[in-house]
Enzyme design. Structure first.
Site, PDB file in Angstrom:
ATOM      1  CD  GLU A 109      -2.456   1.781   3.369  1.00 21.57           C
ATOM      2  OE1 GLU A 109      -1.457   1.926   4.077  1.00 21.57           O
ATOM      3  OE2 GLU A 109      -3.110   0.717   3.338  1.00 21.57           O
ATOM      4  CE1 TYR A 168       0.467  -4.852   1.789  1.00 26.78           C
ATOM      5  CE2 TYR A 168       0.862  -6.738   3.224  1.00 26.78           C
ATOM      6  CZ  TYR A 168       0.514  -5.408   3.044  1.00 26.78           C
ATOM      7  OH  TYR A 168       0.224  -4.630   4.139  1.00 26.78           O
TER       8      TYR A 168
END
Length: 718
Positions: free
Chosen positions: A8, A309
């Site tokens: 990403e 995360y």
């Protein structure tokens, strides 16, 4: 043949490339013997703008609404075109036979990668890397357990439908409102109910009527006893005469200890952090905005790799994570944390229902430390604060509960009952991790039947307080669970709201709040959040349905069903198109009026129209009322400079040589005088200082919440 990995962001791509041995560096990718690693810059591809379907749509006109393209197109974001072309070239290389999606493991991360692949015309098979941290170990394990990309097709469809639904509803409703009332108005399924909740809270405060209440205390033998009214057993009454009568009866009398109750109790640590709870805690403790906390978490996750995360809505771990806890404890046994990890490393960690529950984890488990050893000296002060919050909470759930003895004394005097309560810690447990936790106070030793004389009586009284206004912490909590703000008591909708996580997601709530401030719908006074006049008028003009939290509940419930393969995306989108048409028609036929209540006599230097006075998080400014002009003039900026008198943050007002700092307490100081004072205090400002400050600001946040000094010093031409 080689495999193409799409990350990403560049930082994650570099980490993956290092683990996979991809050492050949090119502008848009890294290459090794078996893998090519490339990256997005977040989204490289987005939904096309209205004018891409019809050039006439560039001008906002009511007669063009609703805009309903048969199929929504994808466009490459112009600023990211070079990187997209690089990724596309990699996808179509003859020596690439497989694509591995390595974007964030969640709904939006899936969308980032899939849109790139769709726009690039990919026909090659897809695998999925699904990991919760970006340590070398996690990356290696993830690549050893790649999943078939088809498993995530439904997740992609849900993400795509969410984006297309927001486009169809948001763009049509926003354009309809703006055209109808000739003002910069916007609405959406999350931001509008959020404003409606704040309005409901303000209405509660307006309607609140303060009432006096009365109580009494009695002090004797070093103990402060509180009067309990006989019938209600309450420590206060609304009827002053009741208190007065009890006071007169007890005055001059002695008390007798009629009962002593001692109980052994336990208190447990709070659950692990999800993103919303962390944002709330950081706001309460440090005054961080939700966006600021998320930005810091991203750095701790991506750059330092010391936390897992961040965009998670779970406060639990899965059972398979338990076996990794000893390694995580070894990693964090540094600096001030060594003394807390030492006893845990000597014991066997077992799955405990307090922090382990497979059923309460969807995409990602709670935020915890990774197996990477932190170098604490590299962290900024703000990064250290957030890391400390997460680490102590992680250690706390592994510690035993705090055990304490709670003693309650009951004293009777002239037939009136008084009580006192105290606690004595038996085993400190998890409380050892928190130095500033409220201390438990023990009571002096008394015995049953003991006489207490003299009794020193004190009358107490107060007034009931209105509900507290929202701050960012309480607003996040309300967005997460907006059930009490539902217009109708629908148990099914309430249940869905709880299950789907309320308004927005953990990943989007911070951006929604920032967007509302940026659009001048919200303003801050201290820590409290207020609706602007613009927001209040907007809420009177938007259709009622769009203000209800239930709308988001319905959407998220259907999107969740879609992600599980239980709902066809076509049927959902048919409903959305019908709803967007209905909404646009309702706005077009509305009979309301919009009037700027913040119009000034200052004329816009660009277009000549009068400007609006607005306030955002950064301070006060003037904005042109013409949405096509958009000219802005900054009047003041909230800074990090502290007032030497009251130590609150000061505002920088004025321009050029006339700039000065002002404080709410009345203190004023010219910028030049401020600089001279700071030099004397050993904090002079040089070109190097300014350059270092600017670099620090860039690192601190993708969208700095407060860079007033940077702006002020830049204008000085140092």
């Amino acid at each position: 043949m080689k495999k193409l990995v799409i990350a990403e962001k560049p930082s994650v791509a570099r980490d993956i490339a290092r683990v996979l041995g991809c050492n050949k560096k090119e502008k848009t990718y890294l290459e090794g013997r078996d893998y090519v690693v490339t990256w997005g810059l977040g989204h490289l591809v987005t939904l096309a703008d209205p004018e891409d379907y019809n050039k006439n749509y560039k001008e906002w006109k009511m007669e063009d609404l609703p805009m309903m393209p048969e199929q929504l197109k994808l466009n490459v974001i112009p600023q990211s075109r070079h990187q997209f072309n690089g990724v596309k070239n990699c996808i179509h290389r003859n020596d690439i036979d497989e694509i591995i999606i390595a974007t964030d493991a969640g709904r939006e991360g899936e969308l980032v990668a899939r849109w790139i692949l769709v726009k690039a015309g990919n026909k090659k098979p897809i695998k999925r890397l699904w990991i919760s941290s970006v340590t070398d170990k996690a990356i290696r394990q993830g690549f050893a357990n790649l999943r078939n990309g088809k498993e995530f097709d439904n997740l992609y469809r849900a993400a795509q439908c969410r984006a297309e639904a927001d486009w169809l509803v948001g763009i049509n409703a926003t354009r309809a409102l703006t055209c109808k009332y000739n003002a910069q108005l916007s609405c959406g399924r999350v931001q509008t109910p959020t404003l409606a909740m704040i309005e409901a809270k303000e209405e509660e405060i307006r309607k609140f009527v303060s009432k006096p209440y009365y109580g009494m205390t009695a002090r004797g033998e070093g103990v402060l006893f509180t009067w309990k009214e006989k019938k209600s057993n309450s420590s206060s009454v609304m009827d002053k005469e009741k208190r007065e009568k009890a006071y007169e009866e007890v005055k001059g009398q002695k008390g007798i200890i009629t009962e002593i109750v001692t109980k052994t109790k336990k208190s447990y640590s709070d659950a692990l952090y999800d993103l919303t709870e962390l944002q709330r805690d950081a706001n309460v403790r440090f005054g961080f905005s939700a966006k600021q906390t998320l930005n810091i978490m991203q750095r701790l996750y991506e750059h330092y790799k010391v936390l897992t995360y961040p965009r998670t809505d779970s406060r639990y771990l899965t059972e398979d994570i338990v076996e990794t806890i000893p390694e995580r404890l070894e990693a964090v046994s540094v600096g001030p944390y060594k003394i807390y990890t030492a006893p845990l490393l000597k014991m066997k960690i077992k799955a405990n229902g307090q922090f382990v529950n497979n059923q309460k984890v969807s995409d990602h488990h709670a935020i915890i430390p990774t197996e990477q050893t932190p170098v604490l000296s590299e962290f900024s002060l703000d990064e250290r604060k957030i890391y400390d919050l997460v680490l102590r909470r992680f250690l706390a759930v592994l510690y035993p509960p705090c055990e304490y003895e709670q003693t309650t004394y009951e004293m009777t005097a002239a037939g009136e009952v008084f009580t006192a309560q105290g606690n004595v810690i038996v085993k400190e447990g998890y409380r050892a991790l928190y130095e500033n936790m409220d201390q438990m106070k023990a009571l002096p030793k008394l015995r049953k039947g003991q006489e207490i004389s003299p009794l020193i009586l004190t009358k107490t009284e107060g007034k009931t307080q209105p509900p507290a206004r929202f701050n960012e912490a309480s607003l996040l909590k309300a967005m997460e669970n907006p059930v009490r703000y539902m217009s109708e008591k629908d148990e099914e909708a309430a249940c869905i709201l709880k299950e789907t996580g309320g308004l927005g997601t953990v990943a989007t709530r911070a951006d929604i709040i920032e967007k509302l401030f940026a659009g001048f719908f919200l303003e801050k006074k201290g820590n409290d959040i207020y609706l602007t006049g613009k927001a209040k008028q907007l809420l009177s003009l938007v259709p009622e349905d769009l203000k209800k939290p239930e709308l988001t509940a319905q959407w998220e419930n259907k999107l969740a069903s879609m992600a599980k393969g239980k709902l066809k995306h076509q049927s959902f989108m048919e409903e959305i198109r019908a709803y967007a048409k209905e909404l646009t028609g309702e706005i077009r036929d509305g009979e309301g009026r919009f009037r700027h209540d913040n119009l000034t006599n200052t004329v816009c230097p660009e277009c000549g129209k009068k400007m609006l006075s607005v306030t955002n998080k950064q301070g006060k400014l003037l904005v042109c009322q013409d949405r096509n002009c958009g000219h802005r003039i900054r009047l003041s900026k909230v800074t990090n400079a502290r007032c030497p008198q009251c130590h609150k943050k000061m505002e920088l007002v004025g321009t050029g040589e006339k700039q000065k700092f002002v404080c709410a307490c009345g203190y004023k100081e010219a910028l030049e005088a401020f600089q001279n004072r700071r030099k004397k205090e050993g904090a002079g400002v040089s070109k190097k200082d300014v350059a270092n400050y600017m670099r620090k600001q860039k690192k601190e946040a993708e969208e700095p919440v407060n860079n007033a000094f940077a702006e002020a010093f830049a204008k000085l031409g140092l």
